[in-house]
Design a protein around this motif. Structure first.
Motif, PDB file in Angstrom:
ATOM      1  N   ASP A  10      11.638   1.400  -6.756  1.00 50.45           N
ATOM      2  CA  ASP A  10      11.724   1.851  -5.364  1.00 50.45           C
ATOM      3  C   ASP A  10      10.345   2.208  -4.816  1.00 50.45           C
ATOM      4  O   ASP A  10      10.024   1.900  -3.668  1.00 50.45           O
ATOM      5  CB  ASP A  10      12.661   3.054  -5.237  1.00 50.45           C
ATOM      6  N   ALA A  11       9.513   2.850  -5.629  1.00 48.51           N
ATOM      7  CA  ALA A  11       8.169   3.213  -5.190  1.00 48.51           C
ATOM      8  C   ALA A  11       7.326   1.972  -4.908  1.00 48.51           C
ATOM      9  O   ALA A  11       6.602   1.916  -3.907  1.00 48.51           O
ATOM     10  CB  ALA A  11       7.490   4.093  -6.246  1.00 48.51           C
ATOM     11  N   ARG A  13       8.443  -0.937  -3.988  1.00 53.57           N
ATOM     12  CA  ARG A  13       8.970  -1.510  -2.747  1.00 53.57           C
ATOM     13  C   ARG A  13       8.503  -0.716  -1.531  1.00 53.57           C
ATOM     14  O   ARG A  13       8.111  -1.293  -0.519  1.00 53.57           O
ATOM     15  CB  ARG A  13      10.489  -1.549  -2.792  1.00 53.57           C
ATOM     16  N   ASP A  14       8.537   0.597  -1.623  1.00 47.72           N
ATOM     17  CA  ASP A  14       8.146   1.450  -0.492  1.00 47.72           C
ATOM     18  C   ASP A  14       6.655   1.354  -0.167  1.00 47.72           C
ATOM     19  O   ASP A  14       6.267   1.363   0.996  1.00 47.72           O
ATOM     20  CB  ASP A  14       8.494   2.915  -0.771  1.00 47.72           C
ATOM     21  N   LEU A  15       5.835   1.251  -1.204  1.00 47.29           N
ATOM     22  CA  LEU A  15       4.386   1.282  -1.016  1.00 47.29           C
ATOM     23  C   LEU A  15       3.788  -0.087  -0.687  1.00 47.29           C
ATOM     24  O   LEU A  15       2.676  -0.166  -0.176  1.00 47.29           O
ATOM     25  CB  LEU A  15       3.708   1.871  -2.256  1.00 47.29           C
ATOM     26  N   GLY A  16       4.485  -1.151  -0.997  1.00 48.80           N
ATOM     27  CA  GLY A  16       3.957  -2.491  -0.723  1.00 48.80           C
ATOM     28  C   GLY A  16       2.994  -2.944  -1.786  1.00 48.80           C
ATOM     29  O   GLY A  16       3.321  -3.739  -2.640  1.00 48.80           O
ATOM     30  N   GLN A  26       4.225   9.010  -6.127  1.00 47.94           N
ATOM     31  CA  GLN A  26       5.458   8.893  -5.349  1.00 47.94           C
ATOM     32  C   GLN A  26       6.681   9.221  -6.201  1.00 47.94           C
ATOM     33  O   GLN A  26       7.590   9.905  -5.748  1.00 47.94           O
ATOM     34  CB  GLN A  26       5.593   7.497  -4.740  1.00 47.94           C
ATOM     35  N   SER A  65       3.168  -5.094  -6.650  1.00 46.31           N
ATOM     36  CA  SER A  65       4.020  -5.369  -5.494  1.00 46.31           C
ATOM     37  C   SER A  65       5.276  -6.063  -6.008  1.00 46.31           C
ATOM     38  O   SER A  65       5.349  -6.458  -7.166  1.00 46.31           O
ATOM     39  CB  SER A  65       3.299  -6.251  -4.478  1.00 46.31           C
ATOM     40  N   GLU A  66       6.258  -6.194  -5.112  1.00 54.34           N
ATOM     41  CA  GLU A  66       7.466  -6.921  -5.486  1.00 54.34           C
ATOM     42  C   GLU A  66       7.113  -8.369  -5.782  1.00 54.34           C
ATOM     43  O   GLU A  66       6.206  -8.937  -5.177  1.00 54.34           O
ATOM     44  CB  GLU A  66       8.481  -6.893  -4.346  1.00 54.34           C
TER      45      GLU A  66
END
Length: 125
Positions: A10-11, A13-16, A26, A65-66
């Motif tokens: 999740d972190a 994804r949130d941070l890019g 985070q 990153s993702e």
């Protein structure tokens, strides 16, 4: 997927784009007991599972990153700005490398160093 692993994903994804240290900060906002070693191990596992990828944008820690977040990174060695450009800009180079030396370039794992537009304009002024 354990709760800690989900927090790391999740972190990301949130941070890019984020270093393990930023991801850790985070995650620790929600789960203070999670340490940086857990973050590195989890990122390694998530990368092996194809959920995240890392890129070296300079001399420091890698950025994660993702996996679907695919582009070439352009890193200004003067101001440190990082911009993104589509991977298809590397098609000709990729084809030439494949044809001449049999090398398969992973264009989603590329960071190019140079000078950004603003720094180029400042240098020319």
């Amino acid at each position: 997927m354990t709760p800690q692993r989900q927090l790391v994903l999740d972190a990301v994804r949130d941070l890019g784009h984020a270093t393990p240290e930023r991801i850790c900060a985070q995650v620790q906002a929600v789960a203070p007991a999670v340490n940086i070693t857990t973050i590195y191990r989890t990122l390694d596992l998530l990368e092996k599972l194809g959920l995240v990828r890392h890129t070296h944008l300079g001399h420091g820690a890698p950025n994660y990153s993702e996996a679907e977040h695919q582009h070439v990174h352009l890193v200004c060695h003067e101001c440190g700005a990082v911009t993104e450009t589509p991977t298809d800009l590397m098609n000709e180079l990729s084809s030439r490398l494949r044809g001449s030396v049999g090398f398969e370039l992973d264009v989603t794992h590329v960071a190019l160093s140079g000078r950004c537009r603003d720094c180029t304009q400042e240098a020319g002024a």
